[in-house]
Design a protein around this motif. Sequence first.
Motif, PDB file in Angstrom:
ATOM      1  N   ILE A 201      34.918  11.693  44.946  1.00 16.87           N
ATOM      2  CA  ILE A 201      36.284  11.521  45.472  1.00 16.87           C
ATOM      3  C   ILE A 201      36.507  10.072  45.894  1.00 16.87           C
ATOM      4  CG2 ILE A 201      37.838  12.144  47.375  1.00 16.87           C
ATOM      5  CD1 ILE A 201      36.558  14.984  47.218  1.00 16.87           C
ATOM      6  N   ILE A 202      35.549   9.503  46.619  1.00 19.45           N
ATOM      7  CA  ILE A 202      35.661   8.112  47.064  1.00 19.45           C
ATOM      8  C   ILE A 202      35.691   7.172  45.860  1.00 19.45           C
ATOM      9  CG2 ILE A 202      34.426   6.267  48.271  1.00 19.45           C
ATOM     10  CD1 ILE A 202      33.540   8.470  50.285  1.00 19.45           C
ATOM     11  N   GLY A 203      34.906   7.471  44.841  1.00 18.66           N
ATOM     12  CA  GLY A 203      34.918   6.650  43.623  1.00 18.66           C
ATOM     13  C   GLY A 203      36.274   6.648  42.945  1.00 18.66           C
ATOM     14  N   PHE A 204      36.892   7.830  42.843  1.00 16.35           N
ATOM     15  CA  PHE A 204      38.232   7.918  42.240  1.00 16.35           C
ATOM     16  C   PHE A 204      39.268   7.189  43.083  1.00 16.35           C
ATOM     17  CE2 PHE A 204      36.609  11.888  40.081  1.00 16.35           C
ATOM     18  CZ  PHE A 204      36.596  11.324  38.819  1.00 16.35           C
ATOM     19  N   LEU A 205      39.216   7.385  44.397  1.00 16.03           N
ATOM     20  CA  LEU A 205      40.164   6.691  45.271  1.00 16.03           C
ATOM     21  C   LEU A 205      39.965   5.176  45.225  1.00 16.03           C
ATOM     22  CD1 LEU A 205      40.186   9.041  48.402  1.00 16.03           C
ATOM     23  CD2 LEU A 205      41.994   8.743  46.707  1.00 16.03           C
ATOM     24  N   GLY A 206      38.707   4.759  45.226  1.00 12.71           N
ATOM     25  CA  GLY A 206      38.418   3.320  45.152  1.00 12.71           C
ATOM     26  C   GLY A 206      38.905   2.701  43.856  1.00 12.71           C
ATOM     27  N   SER A 207      38.698   3.381  42.741  1.00 12.02           N
ATOM     28  CA  SER A 207      39.168   2.833  41.462  1.00 12.02           C
ATOM     29  C   SER A 207      40.693   2.797  41.410  1.00 12.02           C
ATOM     30  CB  SER A 207      38.607   3.632  40.292  1.00 12.02           C
ATOM     31  OG  SER A 207      39.080   4.951  40.315  1.00 12.02           O
ATOM     32  N   TYR A 208      41.346   3.786  42.015  1.00 18.18           N
ATOM     33  CA  TYR A 208      42.805   3.774  42.080  1.00 18.18           C
ATOM     34  C   TYR A 208      43.295   2.596  42.920  1.00 18.18           C
ATOM     35  CZ  TYR A 208      47.573   5.008  43.269  1.00 18.18           C
ATOM     36  OH  TYR A 208      48.928   4.955  43.474  1.00 18.18           O
ATOM     37  N   LEU A 209      42.655   2.387  44.087  1.00 22.66           N
ATOM     38  CA  LEU A 209      43.047   1.264  44.939  1.00 22.66           C
ATOM     39  C   LEU A 209      42.872  -0.071  44.224  1.00 22.66           C
ATOM     40  CD1 LEU A 209      41.776   1.952  48.575  1.00 22.66           C
ATOM     41  CD2 LEU A 209      44.101   1.452  47.849  1.00 22.66           C
ATOM     42  N   LEU A 210      41.772  -0.212  43.491  1.00 22.77           N
ATOM     43  CA  LEU A 210      41.522  -1.468  42.780  1.00 22.77           C
ATOM     44  C   LEU A 210      42.489  -1.676  41.626  1.00 22.77           C
ATOM     45  CD1 LEU A 210      37.635  -1.585  42.864  1.00 22.77           C
ATOM     46  CD2 LEU A 210      39.242  -3.014  44.144  1.00 22.77           C
ATOM     47  N   ASP A 211      43.076  -0.601  41.109  1.00 20.89           N
ATOM     48  CA  ASP A 211      44.103  -0.730  40.069  1.00 20.89           C
ATOM     49  C   ASP A 211      45.398  -1.297  40.630  1.00 20.89           C
ATOM     50  OD1 ASP A 211      42.781   0.037  37.812  1.00 20.89           O
ATOM     51  OD2 ASP A 211      43.481   2.122  37.853  1.00 20.89           O
ATOM     52  N   ILE A 212      45.700  -0.984  41.914  1.00 26.38           N
ATOM     53  CA  ILE A 212      47.000  -1.377  42.449  1.00 26.38           C
ATOM     54  C   ILE A 212      46.941  -2.576  43.399  1.00 26.38           C
ATOM     55  CG2 ILE A 212      47.969   0.932  42.188  1.00 26.38           C
ATOM     56  CD1 ILE A 212      47.546   1.381  45.171  1.00 26.38           C
ATOM     57  N   THR A 213      45.741  -3.000  43.822  1.00 29.35           N
ATOM     58  CA  THR A 213      45.647  -4.111  44.770  1.00 29.35           C
ATOM     59  C   THR A 213      44.353  -4.893  44.550  1.00 29.35           C
ATOM     60  OG1 THR A 213      45.848  -4.702  47.104  1.00 29.35           O
ATOM     61  CG2 THR A 213      44.567  -2.729  46.603  1.00 29.35           C
ATOM     62  N   THR A 214      44.180  -5.955  45.325  1.00 29.34           N
ATOM     63  CA  THR A 214      42.976  -6.779  45.202  1.00 29.34           C
ATOM     64  C   THR A 214      41.800  -6.129  45.931  1.00 29.34           C
ATOM     65  OG1 THR A 214      43.429  -8.023  47.221  1.00 29.34           O
ATOM     66  CG2 THR A 214      44.400  -8.863  45.175  1.00 29.34           C
ATOM     67  N   THR A 215      40.618  -6.655  45.688  1.00 28.55           N
ATOM     68  CA  THR A 215      39.416  -6.132  46.325  1.00 28.55           C
ATOM     69  C   THR A 215      39.484  -6.281  47.841  1.00 28.55           C
ATOM     70  OG1 THR A 215      38.145  -6.742  44.370  1.00 28.55           O
ATOM     71  CG2 THR A 215      36.902  -6.267  46.348  1.00 28.55           C
ATOM     72  N   ALA A 216      39.926  -7.439  48.316  1.00 25.50           N
ATOM     73  CA  ALA A 216      40.011  -7.673  49.762  1.00 25.50           C
ATOM     74  C   ALA A 216      40.993  -6.704  50.418  1.00 25.50           C
ATOM     75  CB  ALA A 216      40.421  -9.117  50.039  1.00 25.50           C
TER      76      ALA A 216
END
Length: 146
Positions: free
Chosen positions: A91-106
């Motif tokens: 779940i965290i992996g999917f959420l993290g990849s979604y976040l990285l699609d829409i914003t920067t790493t920081a």
Amino acid sequence: MTFHKLFKNKTLSAILILTTISILVAGLTIIFKVPYIVSLIILIVCFIIIDINKGMSLVLSNRYLSNFSDEKILTQIYATNAIVKNLLRAIIGFLGSYLLDITTTANAMVIIGIFLMVITISLISYMKTRLGLKPEQYGENEIFNK
């Protein structure tokens, strides 16, 4: 075990708080455009803290899980723990990849840090009266009878 002796019943809470703060500091360091050498040092320290905490939490959580059980139920506890951990990782992996699609790493690190801080504070306040009690403070229905 020195860390455990220092924090006693609050060890996992301290590990969670240190990890959350490290994630927030790492994300904010990049967002505020701290000079390269300073940010490099801060990031290295943050990730060292995160990895040390990860190692301690793995050892301590297994130790705590086995404290109040016998060999018949211990395998079920470990299996359930592994299933839950891997499900949460996915779940965290999917959420993290979604976040990285829409914003920067920081920005993703700051968002995750804030989210973890809210969860940490909620968990600690909820569990304050439920975990880490002395044996005589537990109710009869909370004790595993052999």
